[in-house]
Design an enzyme around this catalytic site. Structure first.
Site, PDB file in Angstrom:
ATOM      1  N   ALA A  64       0.796  -1.382  -0.222  1.00  0.00           N
ATOM      2  CA  ALA A  64      -0.184   0.195   0.204  1.00  0.00           C
ATOM      3  C   ALA A  64       1.085   1.034  -0.186  1.00  0.00           C
ATOM      4  O   ALA A  64       1.798   0.882   0.136  1.00  0.00           O
ATOM      5  CB  ALA A  64      -0.609   0.189   1.275  1.00  0.00           C
ATOM      6  N   GLU A 110      -0.085  -9.803  -1.619  1.00  0.00           N
ATOM      7  CA  GLU A 110      -1.278  -9.774  -1.716  1.00  0.00           C
ATOM      8  C   GLU A 110      -1.901 -10.074  -3.424  1.00  0.00           C
ATOM      9  O   GLU A 110      -3.535 -10.409  -3.689  1.00  0.00           O
ATOM     10  CB  GLU A 110      -2.235  -9.204  -0.714  1.00  0.00           C
ATOM     11  CG  GLU A 110      -2.122  -9.585   0.733  1.00  0.00           C
ATOM     12  CD  GLU A 110      -2.566  -8.161   1.559  1.00  0.00           C
ATOM     13  OE1 GLU A 110      -2.062  -7.115   1.719  1.00  0.00           O
ATOM     14  OE2 GLU A 110      -2.789  -8.756   2.530  1.00  0.00           O
ATOM     15  N   GLU A 130       4.419  -6.022   7.422  1.00  0.00           N
ATOM     16  CA  GLU A 130       2.604  -5.148   8.003  1.00  0.00           C
ATOM     17  C   GLU A 130       2.901  -4.967   9.641  1.00  0.00           C
ATOM     18  O   GLU A 130       2.260  -4.128  10.483  1.00  0.00           O
ATOM     19  CB  GLU A 130       0.865  -5.408   7.804  1.00  0.00           C
ATOM     20  CG  GLU A 130       1.035  -5.148   6.531  1.00  0.00           C
ATOM     21  CD  GLU A 130       0.784  -6.735   5.537  1.00  0.00           C
ATOM     22  OE1 GLU A 130       2.005  -6.883   5.664  1.00  0.00           O
ATOM     23  OE2 GLU A 130       0.258  -5.971   4.156  1.00  0.00           O
TER      24      GLU A 130
HETATM   25  N1  DAK Z   1       4.661   3.374  -0.267  1.00  0.00           N
HETATM   26  C1  DAK Z   1       5.035   4.635  -0.376  1.00  0.00           C
HETATM   27  N2  DAK Z   1       5.538   4.847  -1.157  1.00  0.00           N
HETATM   28  C2  DAK Z   1       7.643   3.694  -1.138  1.00  0.00           C
HETATM   29  C3  DAK Z   1       7.172   2.322  -0.588  1.00  0.00           C
HETATM   30  C4  DAK Z   1       5.366   2.903   0.004  1.00  0.00           C
HETATM   31  N3  DAK Z   1       4.477   1.110   0.395  1.00  0.00           N
HETATM   32  N4  DAK Z   1       7.721   1.673  -0.992  1.00  0.00           N
HETATM   33  C5  DAK Z   1       8.821   2.368  -1.556  1.00  0.00           C
HETATM   34  N5  DAK Z   1       8.384   3.698  -1.613  1.00  0.00           N
HETATM   35  C6  DAK Z   1       9.626   4.005  -1.659  1.00  0.00           C
HETATM   36  C7  DAK Z   1      10.836   5.314  -1.005  1.00  0.00           C
HETATM   37  O1  DAK Z   1       9.821   5.933   0.373  1.00  0.00           O
HETATM   38  C8  DAK Z   1      11.496   5.815  -1.624  1.00  0.00           C
HETATM   39  O2  DAK Z   1      10.782   7.330  -1.741  1.00  0.00           O
HETATM   40  P1  DAK Z   1      11.730   8.210  -1.570  1.00  0.00           P
HETATM   41  O3  DAK Z   1      12.215   8.180  -0.556  1.00  0.00           O
HETATM   42  O4  DAK Z   1      12.876   7.973  -3.163  1.00  0.00           O
HETATM   43  O5  DAK Z   1      10.940   9.815  -2.441  1.00  0.00           O
HETATM   44  C9  DAK Z   1      11.477   5.010  -2.926  1.00  0.00           C
HETATM   45  O6  DAK Z   1      10.076   3.838  -2.863  1.00  0.00           O
HETATM   46  C10 DAK Z   1      12.618   3.911  -2.812  1.00  0.00           C
HETATM   47  O7  DAK Z   1      12.177   3.047  -1.901  1.00  0.00           O
HETATM   48  P2  DAK Z   1      13.291   2.634  -0.539  1.00  0.00           P
HETATM   49  O8  DAK Z   1      14.259   4.212  -0.791  1.00  0.00           O
HETATM   50  O9  DAK Z   1      13.067   2.911   0.726  1.00  0.00           O
HETATM   51  O10 DAK Z   1      13.997   1.610  -1.494  1.00  0.00           O
HETATM   52  P3  DAK Z   1      15.287   0.299  -0.987  1.00  0.00           P
HETATM   53  O11 DAK Z   1      15.748  -0.077  -1.965  1.00  0.00           O
HETATM   54  O12 DAK Z   1      15.735   1.163   0.109  1.00  0.00           O
HETATM   55  O13 DAK Z   1      14.395  -0.481   0.445  1.00  0.00           O
HETATM   56  C11 DAK Z   1      11.972  -1.632   0.107  1.00  0.00           C
HETATM   57  C12 DAK Z   1      12.840  -1.095  -0.177  1.00  0.00           C
HETATM   58  C13 DAK Z   1      10.773  -1.779  -0.752  1.00  0.00           C
HETATM   59  C14 DAK Z   1      13.003  -2.609   1.242  1.00  0.00           C
HETATM   60  C15 DAK Z   1      11.572   0.325   1.827  1.00  0.00           C
HETATM   61  O14 DAK Z   1      10.900   0.497   0.439  1.00  0.00           O
HETATM   62  C16 DAK Z   1      10.546  -0.608   1.971  1.00  0.00           C
HETATM   63  O15 DAK Z   1      10.614  -1.260   3.041  1.00  0.00           O
HETATM   64  N6  DAK Z   1       9.167  -0.383   1.378  1.00  0.00           N
HETATM   65  C17 DAK Z   1       7.442  -0.178   2.816  1.00  0.00           C
HETATM   66  C18 DAK Z   1       7.232  -1.941   2.746  1.00  0.00           C
HETATM   67  C19 DAK Z   1       5.726  -1.402   3.151  1.00  0.00           C
HETATM   68  O16 DAK Z   1       6.266  -1.589   4.338  1.00  0.00           O
HETATM   69  N7  DAK Z   1       4.825  -2.093   2.206  1.00  0.00           N
HETATM   70  C20 DAK Z   1       3.906  -1.530   3.018  1.00  0.00           C
HETATM   71  C21 DAK Z   1       2.662  -2.571   3.746  1.00  0.00           C
HETATM   72  S1  DAK Z   1       1.375  -2.403   4.495  1.00  0.00           S
HETATM   73  C22 DAK Z   1      -5.849  -2.937   2.131  1.00  0.00           C
HETATM   74  C23 DAK Z   1      -5.481  -2.903   1.367  1.00  0.00           C
HETATM   75  C24 DAK Z   1      -3.813  -2.582   0.887  1.00  0.00           C
HETATM   76  C25 DAK Z   1      -3.593  -3.401   2.114  1.00  0.00           C
HETATM   77  C26 DAK Z   1      -3.626  -3.278   3.527  1.00  0.00           C
HETATM   78  C27 DAK Z   1      -5.749  -2.851   3.227  1.00  0.00           C
HETATM   79  N8  DAK Z   1      -7.545  -3.163   2.523  1.00  0.00           N
HETATM   80  C28 DAK Z   1      -8.119  -2.635   0.916  1.00  0.00           C
HETATM   81  C29 DAK Z   1      -8.302  -2.735   3.896  1.00  0.00           C
HETATM   82  C30 DAK Z   1      -2.242  -2.992   2.284  1.00  0.00           C
HETATM   83  C31 DAK Z   1      -0.841  -3.184   2.999  1.00  0.00           C
HETATM   84  C32 DAK Z   1       0.418  -2.679   2.714  1.00  0.00           C
HETATM   85  O17 DAK Z   1       0.566  -3.405   1.811  1.00  0.00           O
END
Ligand code: DAK
Length: 256
Positions: A64, A110, A130
């Site tokens: 997300a 997902e 998450e």
């Molecule tokens: N959202 C927004 N921006 C993101 C992002 C995300 N999920 N993931 C990465 N980015 C952005 C980073 O902020 C960065 O932007 P700048 O700083 O350059 O502006 C750019 O992408 C590159 O990321 P990194 O610099 O962090 O790159 P790395 O290679 O160092 O790391 C990484 C990659 C994938 C390990 C890291 O970016 C990371 O941990 N990202 C977040 C992963 C995460 O936690 N995902 C979200 C989980 S929560 C639902 C529907 C859906 C959901 C829930 C409910 N309903 C319909 C009810 C889903 C929930 C989730 O997915």
């Protein structure tokens, strides 16, 4: 024209590529809306028989969009338009193959699990991180992951937040094949093209029957299979398939 997707037709297969490179294809509201709309277009286009969904070499989708999520409180989540977009996406009935490279995290994992077949590049990573954010999977992750990889590995992934490699995903049955990264989309398109050449009604009912196996008890699943099998006996494509076999020629299915 979608802003966050690239869409290409490969004869009867539609290739949809997620394109938000600046955010590792994080699933923004705009992206989910465009994906739902594109899949509905594919549903209504009889010439499209299968879809391949992919991202970039670095990320299928990093979940997300956390910047959007940060702006929503509990009430905002309850009225979240993304819920409706997810429902429209997961209602897609034609065969869908996910070609996954790089990160498939959270909602990205997902989304990939919603596909019928997952093909992964050797460097892909699948995870439900998450828990690191103080939340839990909310778009089917707990249910689909457990069914795909079993209790122990699903618990490990969801409770620790640690991702697994493509090889581990293959061993666990989450993906069906691994390829070198540069060949993942090509392999997915090959499989989709093969599926697209089959009788559409048979493909549709076979997919439905296989999905029932995840939800129904064995007796109900077998009953569904028998009904579906019988239904297909009344189709022109079934007659064509058998006649083509007898006449030693390729079948020409027309979806009737
Ligand atoms: N959202 C927004 N921006 C993101 C992002 C995300 N999920 N993931 C990465 N980015 C952005 C980073 O902020 C960065 O932007 P700048 O700083 O350059 O502006 C750019 O992408 C590159 O990321 P990194 O610099 O962090 O790159 P790395 O290679 O160092 O790391 C990484 C990659 C994938 C390990 C890291 O970016 C990371 O941990 N990202 C977040 C992963 C995460 O936690 N995902 C979200 C989980 S929560 C639902 C529907 C859906 C959901 C829930 C409910 N309903 C319909 C009810 C889903 C929930 C989730 O997915």
């Amino acid at each position: 024209m979608p802003q966050t997707l690239a869409v290409q037709s490969h004869q009867a297969v539609c290739l949809i590529t997620l394109q938000r490179p600046q955010a590792l294809n994080a699933l923004s509201t705009e992206l989910l809306a465009e994906l739902a709309t594109e899949l509905e277009r594919c549903t209504h286009d009889d010439t499209i028989r299968a879809v391949v969904l992919t991202g970039s070499r670095k990320a299928f989708a990093a979940g997300a969009d956390l910047n959007e999520m940060a702006e929503r409180d509990l009430v905002g989540m309850l009225n979240d338009p993304r819920q409706a977009y997810w429902q429209r996406i997961t209602g897609f009935a034609k065969p869908m193959i996910a070609a996954v490279n790089g990160y498939a995290l959270g909602g990205g994992c997902e989304l990939a699990m919603h596909a019928d077949i997952l093909i992964a590049g050797e460097e892909a990573q699948f995870g439900q991180p998450e828990i690191n954010l103080g939340i839990m999977p909310g778009a089917g992750g707990t249910q689909r992951l457990l069914r795909a990889v079993g209790k122990s590995l699903a618990m490990q992934m969801v409770l620790s937040g640690e991702p697994i490699s493509a090889r581990r995903a293959l061993e666990a049955g989450l993906v069906s094949e691994i390829t070198p990264p540069e060949l993942t989309v090509e392999r997915a398109l090959q499989i989709a093209t093969t599926i697209a050449s089959k009788a559409p009604l048979a493909v549709r009912l076979a997919k439905e029957a296989l999905l029932k196996a995840q939800d129904l008890d064995l007796a109900s699943g077998l009953r569904f299979e028998r009904h579906a099998f019988t239904l297909l006996a009344g189709t022109a494509d079934r007659n064509e398939g058998i006649r083509a076999f007898q006449e030693k020629r390729p079948a020409r299915f027309n979806g009737q």
